[in-house]
Design a protein around this motif. Structure first.
Motif, PDB file in Angstrom:
ATOM      1  N   GLY A  44      -8.732  11.348  -7.344  1.00  0.00           N
ATOM      2  CA  GLY A  44      -7.591  10.443  -7.486  1.00  0.00           C
ATOM      3  C   GLY A  44      -7.025  10.203  -6.109  1.00  0.00           C
ATOM      4  O   GLY A  44      -7.716  10.382  -5.098  1.00  0.00           O
ATOM      5  N   CYS A  45      -5.751   9.842  -6.057  1.00  0.00           N
ATOM      6  CA  CYS A  45      -5.142   9.527  -4.765  1.00  0.00           C
ATOM      7  C   CYS A  45      -5.176  10.739  -3.845  1.00  0.00           C
ATOM      8  O   CYS A  45      -4.773  11.836  -4.240  1.00  0.00           O
ATOM      9  CB  CYS A  45      -3.692   9.121  -4.968  1.00  0.00           C
ATOM     10  N   ILE A  46      -5.614  10.520  -2.615  1.00  0.00           N
ATOM     11  CA  ILE A  46      -5.563  11.591  -1.614  1.00  0.00           C
ATOM     12  C   ILE A  46      -4.092  11.839  -1.281  1.00  0.00           C
ATOM     13  O   ILE A  46      -3.354  10.903  -0.958  1.00  0.00           O
ATOM     14  CB  ILE A  46      -6.339  11.191  -0.338  1.00  0.00           C
ATOM     15  N   GLY A  47      -3.675  13.109  -1.379  1.00  0.00           N
ATOM     16  CA  GLY A  47      -2.281  13.460  -1.065  1.00  0.00           C
ATOM     17  C   GLY A  47      -1.341  13.308  -2.237  1.00  0.00           C
ATOM     18  O   GLY A  47      -0.125  13.432  -2.047  1.00  0.00           O
ATOM     19  N   CYS A  48      -1.862  13.085  -3.436  1.00  0.00           N
ATOM     20  CA  CYS A  48      -0.964  12.948  -4.596  1.00  0.00           C
ATOM     21  C   CYS A  48      -0.096  14.203  -4.704  1.00  0.00           C
ATOM     22  O   CYS A  48      -0.626  15.322  -4.716  1.00  0.00           O
ATOM     23  CB  CYS A  48      -1.760  12.756  -5.875  1.00  0.00           C
ATOM     24  N   PRO A  49       1.217  14.052  -4.797  1.00  0.00           N
ATOM     25  CA  PRO A  49       2.081  15.235  -4.882  1.00  0.00           C
ATOM     26  C   PRO A  49       1.776  16.118  -6.095  1.00  0.00           C
ATOM     27  O   PRO A  49       2.063  17.314  -6.076  1.00  0.00           O
ATOM     28  CB  PRO A  49       3.497  14.653  -4.962  1.00  0.00           C
ATOM     29  N   MET A  50       1.145  15.537  -7.111  1.00  0.00           N
ATOM     30  CA  MET A  50       0.812  16.327  -8.294  1.00  0.00           C
ATOM     31  C   MET A  50      -0.334  17.302  -8.008  1.00  0.00           C
ATOM     32  O   MET A  50      -0.573  18.222  -8.778  1.00  0.00           O
ATOM     33  CB  MET A  50       0.411  15.405  -9.460  1.00  0.00           C
TER      34      MET A  50
ATOM     35  N   SER B  23       0.875  -1.168   0.000  1.00  0.00           N
ATOM     36  CA  SER B  23       0.000   0.000   0.000  1.00  0.00           C
ATOM     37  C   SER B  23       0.914   1.221   0.000  1.00  0.00           C
ATOM     38  O   SER B  23       2.137   1.093   0.143  1.00  0.00           O
ATOM     39  CB  SER B  23      -0.876   0.011   1.261  1.00  0.00           C
ATOM     40  N   MET B  24       0.315   2.384  -0.119  1.00  0.00           N
ATOM     41  CA  MET B  24       1.117   3.602  -0.029  1.00  0.00           C
ATOM     42  C   MET B  24       1.878   3.628   1.297  1.00  0.00           C
ATOM     43  O   MET B  24       3.021   4.069   1.370  1.00  0.00           O
ATOM     44  CB  MET B  24       0.205   4.822  -0.157  1.00  0.00           C
ATOM     45  N   TRP B  25       1.230   3.101   2.340  1.00  0.00           N
ATOM     46  CA  TRP B  25       1.807   3.192   3.693  1.00  0.00           C
ATOM     47  C   TRP B  25       2.984   2.260   3.883  1.00  0.00           C
ATOM     48  O   TRP B  25       3.836   2.500   4.727  1.00  0.00           O
ATOM     49  CB  TRP B  25       0.721   2.927   4.760  1.00  0.00           C
TER      50      TRP B  25
ATOM     51  N   LYS C 151       9.543  12.129  -8.090  1.00  0.00           N
ATOM     52  CA  LYS C 151       9.731  10.707  -7.764  1.00  0.00           C
ATOM     53  C   LYS C 151       8.376  10.068  -7.528  1.00  0.00           C
ATOM     54  O   LYS C 151       7.977   9.842  -6.379  1.00  0.00           O
ATOM     55  CB  LYS C 151      10.594  10.559  -6.510  1.00  0.00           C
ATOM     56  N   ARG C 152       7.703   9.780  -8.610  1.00  0.00           N
ATOM     57  CA  ARG C 152       6.367   9.210  -8.487  1.00  0.00           C
ATOM     58  C   ARG C 152       6.438   7.681  -8.568  1.00  0.00           C
ATOM     59  O   ARG C 152       5.805   7.063  -9.397  1.00  0.00           O
ATOM     60  CB  ARG C 152       5.470   9.784  -9.581  1.00  0.00           C
ATOM     61  N   TYR C 153       7.215   7.115  -7.678  1.00  0.00           N
ATOM     62  CA  TYR C 153       7.392   5.657  -7.691  1.00  0.00           C
ATOM     63  C   TYR C 153       6.065   4.946  -7.405  1.00  0.00           C
ATOM     64  O   TYR C 153       5.843   3.826  -7.832  1.00  0.00           O
ATOM     65  CB  TYR C 153       8.459   5.225  -6.671  1.00  0.00           C
ATOM     66  N   CYS C 154       5.180   5.635  -6.660  1.00  0.00           N
ATOM     67  CA  CYS C 154       3.913   5.002  -6.295  1.00  0.00           C
ATOM     68  C   CYS C 154       3.071   4.691  -7.530  1.00  0.00           C
ATOM     69  O   CYS C 154       2.380   3.669  -7.573  1.00  0.00           O
ATOM     70  CB  CYS C 154       3.151   5.871  -5.311  1.00  0.00           C
ATOM     71  N   CYS C 155       3.138   5.542  -8.550  1.00  0.00           N
ATOM     72  CA  CYS C 155       2.329   5.316  -9.749  1.00  0.00           C
ATOM     73  C   CYS C 155       2.688   3.971 -10.384  1.00  0.00           C
ATOM     74  O   CYS C 155       1.819   3.195 -10.741  1.00  0.00           O
ATOM     75  CB  CYS C 155       2.558   6.436 -10.773  1.00  0.00           C
ATOM     76  N   SER C 156       3.993   3.716 -10.498  1.00  0.00           N
ATOM     77  CA  SER C 156       4.377   2.487 -11.188  1.00  0.00           C
ATOM     78  C   SER C 156       4.024   1.245 -10.372  1.00  0.00           C
ATOM     79  O   SER C 156       3.854   0.173 -10.935  1.00  0.00           O
ATOM     80  CB  SER C 156       5.864   2.510 -11.550  1.00  0.00           C
ATOM     81  N   VAL C 157       3.875   1.394  -9.062  1.00  0.00           N
ATOM     82  CA  VAL C 157       3.522   0.222  -8.237  1.00  0.00           C
ATOM     83  C   VAL C 157       2.005   0.134  -8.022  1.00  0.00           C
ATOM     84  O   VAL C 157       1.415  -0.943  -8.104  1.00  0.00           O
ATOM     85  CB  VAL C 157       4.232   0.279  -6.861  1.00  0.00           C
ATOM     86  N   LEU C 158       1.385   1.281  -7.748  1.00  0.00           N
ATOM     87  CA  LEU C 158      -0.027   1.263  -7.342  1.00  0.00           C
ATOM     88  C   LEU C 158      -1.007   1.412  -8.509  1.00  0.00           C
ATOM     89  O   LEU C 158      -2.163   1.034  -8.388  1.00  0.00           O
ATOM     90  CB  LEU C 158      -0.292   2.382  -6.328  1.00  0.00           C
ATOM     91  N   LYS C 159      -0.537   1.995  -9.612  1.00  0.00           N
ATOM     92  CA  LYS C 159      -1.504   2.316 -10.668  1.00  0.00           C
ATOM     93  C   LYS C 159      -1.236   1.694 -12.026  1.00  0.00           C
ATOM     94  O   LYS C 159      -2.155   1.508 -12.801  1.00  0.00           O
ATOM     95  CB  LYS C 159      -1.546   3.850 -10.881  1.00  0.00           C
ATOM     96  N   GLU C 160       0.022   1.439 -12.319  1.00  0.00           N
ATOM     97  CA  GLU C 160       0.324   1.131 -13.724  1.00  0.00           C
ATOM     98  C   GLU C 160       0.765  -0.287 -14.005  1.00  0.00           C
ATOM     99  O   GLU C 160       1.351  -0.556 -15.041  1.00  0.00           O
ATOM    100  CB  GLU C 160       1.419   2.104 -14.213  1.00  0.00           C
TER     101      GLU C 160
END
Ligand code: SF4
Length: 291
Positions: free
Chosen positions: A221-227, A95-97, A111-120
């Motif tokens: 979208g994701c709560i807290g997305c840096p974008m 998870s993000m956590w 550094k949007r590493y979360c996208c490649s793990v959580l979304k793509e």
């Protein structure tokens, strides 16, 4: 040709390509946002066989999760395969956590590493449909109605050698010979729709949409997305549980950094949170490179 008709033509064409080259139905990717709902409605009207896929990001608002459940319930009753894929990292559910301490850095614009793990990660070797639109951002201006996504460089558009040219009145369309690419391909049926087109369609066709839009959200979208930049202050005011979860994850991140014997100028997860939120009042703002 009107927008709806043109978008449905794109779906039909991509469906043929999917069945021909992948041997399975086109996949409608679904995030729970307004663009997804329009694309899903267009699929329903197209008459093509299709499946629906959602990547569970673990940081969607409760309203989004309920909305997805509601839509998927309807799809399942219609006999349409609708899958929610839970994220996995290094063979483990994540998870993000868990990702933040694992990566030892917060997700940032750079550094949007979360996208490649959580979304793509979903739908490998499938032909997918997305709700990408030019109107959304300048970064999307070079997207096309039909794209190939190479296995090595996800997100990179590979309009390449094997091209079939087709015309649908005004638009010159390019399709990729998928079987030779052996990778994911995408159709963006509403790529040329504007924000207004989306809302006009939702209202005129009475498409059920995510209630977050009625709470002042322009995007969901994701709560807290840096974008999302400063808009995150509203998100965390509306969803304080997520704020606490980020602070806790940043605290665990600092523990992981210290366990690895690395220095950090942050003392607490809350310090990291304030830095991450780009609070200009924090003394000694740090670059991640300073860590
Ligand atoms: S938080 Fe933003 S960058 Fe991370 S997975 Fe969600 S959309 Fe992607």
């Amino acid at each position: 040709m009107d927008l709806e008709k043109k978008a449905i033509e794109r779906i039909k064409l991509a469906s043929e390509m999917s069945l021909q080259h992948y041997g399975v139905p086109l996949v409608c990717t679904y995030s729970g946002g307004k663009d997804s709902d329009v694309v899903l409605e267009l699929f329903r009207r197209s008459g093509v066989p299709y499946e629906v896929h959602n990547s569970h990001t673990t940081v969607d608002a409760p309203q989004t999760i309920y909305h997805i459940r509601q839509k998927f319930g309807v799809l399942e009753n219609l006999g349409i395969k609708a899958t929610v894929e839970k994220p996995v990292y290094k063979g483990q559910r994540c998870s993000m956590w868990t990702l933040i301490p694992e990566k030892k850095t917060p997700p940032t614009r750079m550094k949007r590493y979360c996208c490649s793990v959580l979304k793509e990660t979903g739908c490998p070797n499938r032909y997918i449909a997305t709700g990408v639109r030019w109107d959304e951002s300048t970064a999307r201006k070079d997207r096309t109605a039909y794209e190939g996504i190479t296995a090595k460089k996800k997100n990179k558009i590979a309009i390449n050698d094997e091209i079939i040219l087709m015309n649908d009145n005004s638009e010159k369309r390019r399709l990729i010979e998928h079987c030779r690419l052996k990778s994911k391909s995408a159709v963006n049926p509403i790529v040329d729709w504007t924000h207004k087109d989306i809302w006009d369609y939702i209202r005129s066709e009475r498409v059920l949409y995510n209630p977050l839009y009625d709470m002042g959200y322009k995007r969901v979208g994701c709560i807290g997305c840096p974008m999302a930049g400063k808009h995150r202050w509203k998100e965390f005011a509306d969803f304080p549980t997520y704020r606490r979860a980020y602070i806790r994850a940043f605290g665990k991140m600092l523990e992981a950094i210290h366990r690895a014997g690395k220095p950090s100028k942050w003392k607490t997860g809350y310090d990291v949170f304030l830095w991450w939120m780009e609070d200009d009042n924090i003394p000694g703002q740090l670059s991640l490179d300073d860590m």
